[in-house]
Design a protein around this motif. Structure first.
Motif, mmCIF file in Angstrom:
data_model
loop_
_atom_site.group_PDB
_atom_site.id
_atom_site.type_symbol
_atom_site.label_atom_id
_atom_site.label_comp_id
_atom_site.label_asym_id
_atom_site.label_seq_id
_atom_site.Cartn_x
_atom_site.Cartn_y
_atom_site.Cartn_z
ATOM 1 N N SER A 101 0.823 -1.209 0.000
ATOM 2 C CA SER A 101 0.000 0.000 0.000
ATOM 3 C C SER A 101 0.859 1.262 0.000
ATOM 4 N N VAL A 102 1.876 1.308 0.862
ATOM 5 C CA VAL A 102 2.687 2.532 0.933
ATOM 6 C C VAL A 102 3.531 2.708 -0.320
ATOM 7 N N ALA A 103 3.957 1.616 -0.931
ATOM 8 C CA ALA A 103 4.709 1.720 -2.188
ATOM 9 C C ALA A 103 3.826 2.313 -3.277
ATOM 10 N N ALA A 104 2.561 1.858 -3.330
ATOM 11 C CA ALA A 104 1.624 2.388 -4.329
ATOM 12 C C ALA A 104 1.349 3.868 -4.078
ATOM 13 N N GLN A 105 1.176 4.250 -2.809
ATOM 14 C CA GLN A 105 0.950 5.657 -2.482
ATOM 15 C C GLN A 105 2.160 6.508 -2.876
ATOM 16 N N ALA A 106 3.356 5.980 -2.643
ATOM 17 C CA ALA A 106 4.568 6.719 -3.000
ATOM 18 C C ALA A 106 4.627 6.960 -4.507
ATOM 19 N N ARG A 107 4.284 5.956 -5.289
ATOM 20 C CA ARG A 107 4.306 6.107 -6.751
ATOM 21 C C ARG A 107 3.313 7.176 -7.187
ATOM 22 N N GLU A 108 2.147 7.189 -6.571
ATOM 23 C CA GLU A 108 1.131 8.183 -6.923
ATOM 24 C C GLU A 108 1.624 9.602 -6.631
ATOM 25 N N LEU A 109 2.455 9.734 -5.602
ATOM 26 C CA LEU A 109 2.972 11.049 -5.214
ATOM 27 C C LEU A 109 4.269 11.407 -5.941
ATOM 28 N N GLY A 110 4.758 10.496 -6.774
ATOM 29 C CA GLY A 110 6.015 10.729 -7.469
ATOM 30 C C GLY A 110 7.222 10.561 -6.573
ATOM 31 N N ALA A 111 7.050 9.843 -5.469
ATOM 32 C CA ALA A 111 8.141 9.604 -4.522
ATOM 33 C C ALA A 111 8.812 8.267 -4.824
ATOM 34 N N ASP A 112 9.920 8.032 -4.155
ATOM 35 C CA ASP A 112 10.683 6.802 -4.347
ATOM 36 C C ASP A 112 10.035 5.670 -3.548
ATOM 37 N N PRO A 113 9.431 4.682 -4.219
ATOM 38 C CA PRO A 113 8.773 3.598 -3.473
ATOM 39 C C PRO A 113 9.759 2.750 -2.685
ATOM 40 N N ALA A 114 10.992 2.583 -3.187
ATOM 41 C CA ALA A 114 11.974 1.758 -2.481
ATOM 42 C C ALA A 114 12.356 2.407 -1.151
ATOM 43 N N ALA A 115 12.587 3.715 -1.160
ATOM 44 C CA ALA A 115 12.916 4.419 0.077
ATOM 45 C C ALA A 115 11.738 4.378 1.041
ATOM 46 N N THR A 116 10.539 4.527 0.512
ATOM 47 C CA THR A 116 9.338 4.498 1.347
ATOM 48 C C THR A 116 9.178 3.137 2.016
ATOM 49 N N VAL A 117 9.357 2.082 1.253
ATOM 50 C CA VAL A 117 9.245 0.728 1.812
ATOM 51 C C VAL A 117 10.331 0.491 2.852
ATOM 52 N N ARG A 118 11.536 0.959 2.575
ATOM 53 C CA ARG A 118 12.640 0.785 3.525
ATOM 54 C C ARG A 118 12.308 1.447 4.870
ATOM 55 N N ILE A 119 11.795 2.653 4.814
ATOM 56 C CA ILE A 119 11.440 3.358 6.045
ATOM 57 C C ILE A 119 10.294 2.658 6.760
ATOM 58 N N PHE A 120 9.334 2.158 6.007
ATOM 59 C CA PHE A 120 8.190 1.494 6.634
ATOM 60 C C PHE A 120 8.547 0.123 7.196
ATOM 61 N N ARG A 121 9.547 -0.516 6.653
ATOM 62 C CA ARG A 121 9.999 -1.766 7.293
ATOM 63 C C ARG A 121 10.472 -1.469 8.715
ATOM 64 N N ASP A 122 11.172 -0.353 8.873
ATOM 65 C CA ASP A 122 11.616 0.045 10.208
ATOM 66 C C ASP A 122 10.438 0.417 11.094
ATOM 67 N N GLN A 123 9.430 1.068 10.520
ATOM 68 C CA GLN A 123 8.235 1.409 11.287
ATOM 69 C C GLN A 123 7.561 0.147 11.830
ATOM 70 N N ILE A 124 7.475 -0.861 10.995
ATOM 71 C CA ILE A 124 6.841 -2.118 11.389
ATOM 72 C C ILE A 124 7.649 -2.800 12.491
ATOM 73 N N GLU A 125 8.967 -2.836 12.318
ATOM 74 C CA GLU A 125 9.810 -3.467 13.340
ATOM 75 C C GLU A 125 9.731 -2.705 14.659
ATOM 76 N N ALA A 126 9.649 -1.382 14.581
ATOM 77 C CA ALA A 126 9.549 -0.577 15.801
ATOM 78 C C ALA A 126 8.249 -0.867 16.541
ATOM 79 N N SER A 127 7.164 -1.032 15.793
ATOM 80 C CA SER A 127 5.888 -1.370 16.420
ATOM 81 C C SER A 127 5.973 -2.716 17.131
ATOM 82 N N LYS A 128 6.702 -3.640 16.534
ATOM 83 C CA LYS A 128 6.860 -4.955 17.176
ATOM 84 C C LYS A 128 7.736 -4.860 18.417
ATOM 85 N N VAL A 129 8.684 -3.931 18.427
ATOM 86 C CA VAL A 129 9.473 -3.692 19.642
ATOM 87 C C VAL A 129 8.537 -3.289 20.788
#
Length: 218
Positions: A101-129
């Motif tokens: 979902s966040v990768a698709a949103q990034a593409r719609e905004l003209g942002a880098d989906p790879a960077a967005t996914v990388r940051i969100f992987r950390d967000q997910i891991e932080a939530s699990k912490v």
């Protein structure tokens, strides 16, 4: 020895929460994990460019710290929703759904989906912490465990809302995230967010984890 941005951020945040706990001396306060001995001194922030307007580098980075902390707060609700149900903290299907979902949103905004996914992987891991930390706390002290179970579906709707805002903040900050001064400015923002939200040791460590990849590039 040169510190990596993630170590500097974690060290500064944990040092800040430790000082707060010592100064407050409040009973029942959550102790912060020991900060690394080579923690960067907060005075190093002075080497960063001046913090200016909301449209400057700091103004672009602070929403990333603020929204990350807001997202972490939903981890408390997820932990409570899963508590006592046998539902594991790890949810690979949900994680894949979020990343798609966040990768698709990034593409719609003209942002880098790879960077967005990388940051969100950390967000997910932080939530699990946060979730694992709370579950350990509640197992050790059942009297502190939640007595009501939030609706996980409703919590996820809130997470999706924060996710959308965070994607937009990522899309608005490529030059700030790739700049050489990203790490000190992001650390300053995170320390201020930690102070404003009165984060305990667990959530402070999780905030540092959530921001690990923000300064890895645009």
């Amino acid at each position: 020895m040169q510190l990596t941005p993630s170590l500097s951020l974690r060290s500064a945040l944990l040092a800040g929460v430790a000082v707060t706990a010592l100064c407050a001396g409040a009973p029942g306060a959550v102790a912060a994990p020991d900060a690394p001995r080579f923690a960067a001194a907060p005075s190093s922030f002075a080497d960063a460019p001046a913090i200016a307007t909301a449209h400057g580098p700091y103004g672009r980075l602070r929403p990333l710290a603020a929204l990350s902390a807001e997202r972490l707060a939903t981890g408390d609700l997820v932990a409570a929703a899963k508590w006592g149900t046998g539902t594991p903290v790890d949810d690979p299907a949900r994680e894949r759904e979020v990343l798609r979902s966040v990768a698709a949103q990034a593409r719609e905004l003209g942002a880098d989906p790879a960077a967005t996914v990388r940051i969100f992987r950390d967000q997910i891991e932080a939530s699990k912490v946060v979730q694992r930390g709370l579950h350990r706390l509640w197992e050790a002290d059942p009297g502190r465990a939640p007595t009501e179970r939030p609706d996980l579906g409703a919590v996820r709707k809130e997470i999706n809302r924060v996710n959308g805002e965070l994607v937009r903040a990522i899309a608005a900050s490529p030059s700030a995230r790739s700049a050489p001064y990203c790490a000190p400015l992001l650390t300053t923002a995170a320390v201020r967010v930690r102070h404003a939200r009165h984060l305990d040791g667990l959530h402070t460590a999780a905030l540092a984890r959530s921001l690990r990849s923000v300064c890895d590039g645009g």
